[in-house]
Design an enzyme around this catalytic site. Structure first.
Site, short mmCIF file in Angstrom:
data_model
loop_
_atom_site.label_atom_id
_atom_site.label_comp_id
_atom_site.label_asym_id
_atom_site.label_seq_id
_atom_site.Cartn_x
_atom_site.Cartn_y
_atom_site.Cartn_z
N LYS A 26 0.80 -1.25 -0.08
CA LYS A 26 -0.01 0.12 -0.11
C LYS A 26 0.89 1.32 0.15
CE LYS A 26 -3.43 -0.94 -0.78
NZ LYS A 26 -3.49 -1.95 -2.07
N THR A 52 3.14 0.58 -4.84
CA THR A 52 3.59 -0.46 -5.49
C THR A 52 3.15 -0.37 -6.91
OG1 THR A 52 3.47 -1.78 -3.53
CG2 THR A 52 4.08 -2.97 -5.45
N THR A 53 1.89 -0.55 -7.19
CA THR A 53 1.35 -0.60 -8.47
C THR A 53 1.82 0.75 -9.43
OG1 THR A 53 -0.62 -1.45 -7.42
CG2 THR A 53 -0.96 -0.54 -9.72
N HIS A 105 7.20 -7.71 -1.93
CA HIS A 105 7.08 -7.31 -0.67
C HIS A 105 8.22 -7.70 0.60
CE1 HIS A 105 3.96 -5.01 -1.96
NE2 HIS A 105 2.90 -5.81 -2.16
N ARG A 153 6.15 5.26 1.71
CA ARG A 153 4.95 6.30 2.08
C ARG A 153 4.90 6.47 3.49
NH1 ARG A 153 -0.99 4.94 -0.05
NH2 ARG A 153 -1.97 7.23 -0.16
N SER A 172 -4.68 3.21 3.82
CA SER A 172 -4.94 2.60 2.56
C SER A 172 -5.26 1.09 2.96
CB SER A 172 -3.80 2.91 1.65
OG SER A 172 -3.81 2.25 0.47
N TYR A 183 6.57 7.85 -1.77
CA TYR A 183 5.19 8.37 -2.71
C TYR A 183 4.93 9.66 -2.69
CZ TYR A 183 0.05 7.91 -3.39
OH TYR A 183 -1.36 8.02 -4.02
N LYS A 199 -7.90 6.43 -3.69
CA LYS A 199 -8.20 7.93 -3.70
C LYS A 199 -6.85 8.54 -4.23
CE LYS A 199 -10.41 10.92 -0.24
NZ LYS A 199 -10.48 11.29 0.85
N GLY A 200 -5.55 7.72 -3.84
CA GLY A 200 -4.38 8.37 -4.60
C GLY A 200 -4.00 9.81 -4.21
P1 A3P Z 1 -4.79 4.99 -1.38
O1 A3P Z 1 -5.38 3.72 -0.93
O2 A3P Z 1 -4.46 5.78 -0.22
O3 A3P Z 1 -5.67 5.82 -2.37
P2 A3P Z 1 -0.35 -0.53 -3.63
O4 A3P Z 1 -0.19 -0.36 -4.93
O5 A3P Z 1 1.06 -0.47 -2.92
O6 A3P Z 1 -1.23 -1.50 -3.19
O7 A3P Z 1 -0.58 1.06 -2.89
C1 A3P Z 1 -1.87 1.36 -3.55
C2 A3P Z 1 -2.24 2.81 -3.11
O8 A3P Z 1 -1.47 3.60 -4.34
C3 A3P Z 1 -3.60 3.31 -3.07
O9 A3P Z 1 -3.55 4.57 -2.12
C4 A3P Z 1 -3.60 3.75 -4.51
O10 A3P Z 1 -4.84 4.44 -4.74
C5 A3P Z 1 -2.59 4.48 -4.90
N1 A3P Z 1 -2.18 4.54 -6.18
C6 A3P Z 1 -2.28 3.57 -7.21
N2 A3P Z 1 -1.88 3.89 -8.31
C7 A3P Z 1 -1.80 5.37 -8.25
C8 A3P Z 1 -1.21 6.24 -9.13
N3 A3P Z 1 -1.03 6.17 -10.57
N4 A3P Z 1 -1.05 7.51 -8.57
C9 A3P Z 1 -1.17 7.96 -7.28
N5 A3P Z 1 -1.59 6.99 -6.49
C10 A3P Z 1 -1.73 5.82 -6.88
#
Ligand code: A3P
Length: 289
Positions: A42, A45-46, A106, A128, A136, A189, A248-249
């Site tokens: 969270k 990563t993505t 991870h 983050r 998150s 982040y 939410k990002g």
């Molecule tokens: P929130 O739940 O605060 O919105 P992971 O990929 O490590 O699982 O992290 C997920 C978090 O990254 C989520 O945060 C998600 O919304 C946010 N996220 C994913 N893609 C993003 C992007 N392109 N830009 C900004 N935040 C992003």
């Protein structure tokens, strides 16, 4: 919440992660062209997976081989080292992946082979602020697992480290301590949110790529990724629907869920665990506090 976790070398993981980490240490030999994207769950990563594959896709220099990365779903082009490649039911064969190979993990640094930072491969860690990381994670618990525990109980577990890959603070510390090594890049982040162009350039330089920064930033924007994920069939190996990775990002959502007293608790743990290392919460640019 998502099944039984056991403590191994100071970290909490489901048993299949521990078995896989042993297989990784025994059988994974990093190639100089390998790129490992490491993170605590969270923390972005993505986003990092998308940015890295997009940078390579739009690169005009050394990594001209990017056919295997020509897919906008970051979870398909960047496999998860400990589950998709070395897990008991691994779905991908590491020897069949074209170079440059990009993986995500991870696992803490101490669970990976020592050669990940000495073989010429590159490692990028994203982290983050713990408050937003927890918030998150909390939403994932609620939305995916329908957990019935209260946010206070979940927060106490997070503080105690009883979460996947926890304790968060120890995870970050291991990579922080390695941040000055060659071929290790430490990102936050918050900094990525504030200065996406600058950071994409930083990542591209680190990877030895010349890329079209604006294109990458746009392609990997939260809105674009969220929208395209909705049309995607299938699910991530963890059973999470692809669109659940985009909530939410933003930076600072903790203010809508945590009290100042809870924030103070996180600050105290950071002081306790990080003070000797020179790491503190200001690494997140004070944006989140
Ligand atoms: P929130 O739940 O605060 O919105 P992971 O990929 O490590 O699982 O992290 C997920 C978090 O990254 C989520 O945060 C998600 O919304 C946010 N996220 C994913 N893609 C993003 C992007 N392109 N830009 C900004 N935040 C992003």
């Amino acid at each position: 919440v998502d099944g039984q976790r056991i403590r191994h070398k100071g970290f909490w993981f489901r048993p299949e992660f521990i078995t896989a980490s042993e297989a990784i240490r025994a059988h994974y030999t990093p190639l100089p062209s390998d790129i490992i994207l490491a993170s605590f769950p969270k923390t972005g990563t993505t986003w990092l997976k998308a940015l890295t594959s997009s940078i390579l896709r739009h690169s005009s220099t050394i990594h001209d081989n990017h056919d295997h990365l020509d897919n906008l779903n970051p979870h398909e082009v960047v496999p998860f080292l400990e589950i998709e490649l070395f897990g008991e039911n691994a779905s991908k064969d590491i020897t069949k992946i074209s170079c440059p190979r990009v993986f995500n993990t991870h696992l803490p640094l101490s669970f990976l082979p020592d050669t990940v930072t000495t073989s010429g491969s590159k490692l990028i860690y994203i982290t983050r602020h713990p408050a937003d990381t927890f918030v998150s994670l909390w939403h994932l618990y609620k939305n995916k697992f329908g957990t019935e525990i209260t946010i206070r109980q979940a927060f106490d577990d997070f503080c105690k480290g009883l979460v996947p890959a926890g304790p968060y603070f120890d995870h970050v510390l291991e990579f922080w301590d390695a941040r000055d090594r060659d071929r290790v890049l430490f990102l936050t982040y918050e900094d990525l949110k504030e200065k996406p162009e600058e950071n994409v350039k930083r990542i591209a330089d680190f990877l030895g790529c010349k890329t079209t920064v604006e294109k990458v930033v746009k392609e990997c924007s939260f809105e674009n990724m969220k929208n395209t994920s909705k049309e995607r069939e299938g699910v991530h190996w963890s059973g999470t629907k692809y669109d659940m990775f985009f909530r939410k990002g933003v930076v600072g959502d903790w203010k809508n869920h945590l009290t100042q007293e809870m924030m103070k608790e996180l600050e105290n743990i950071a002081d306790l665990k990080w003070s000797e290392s020179g790491l503190d919460l200001s690494v997140f640019n004070n944006n989140a506090s």
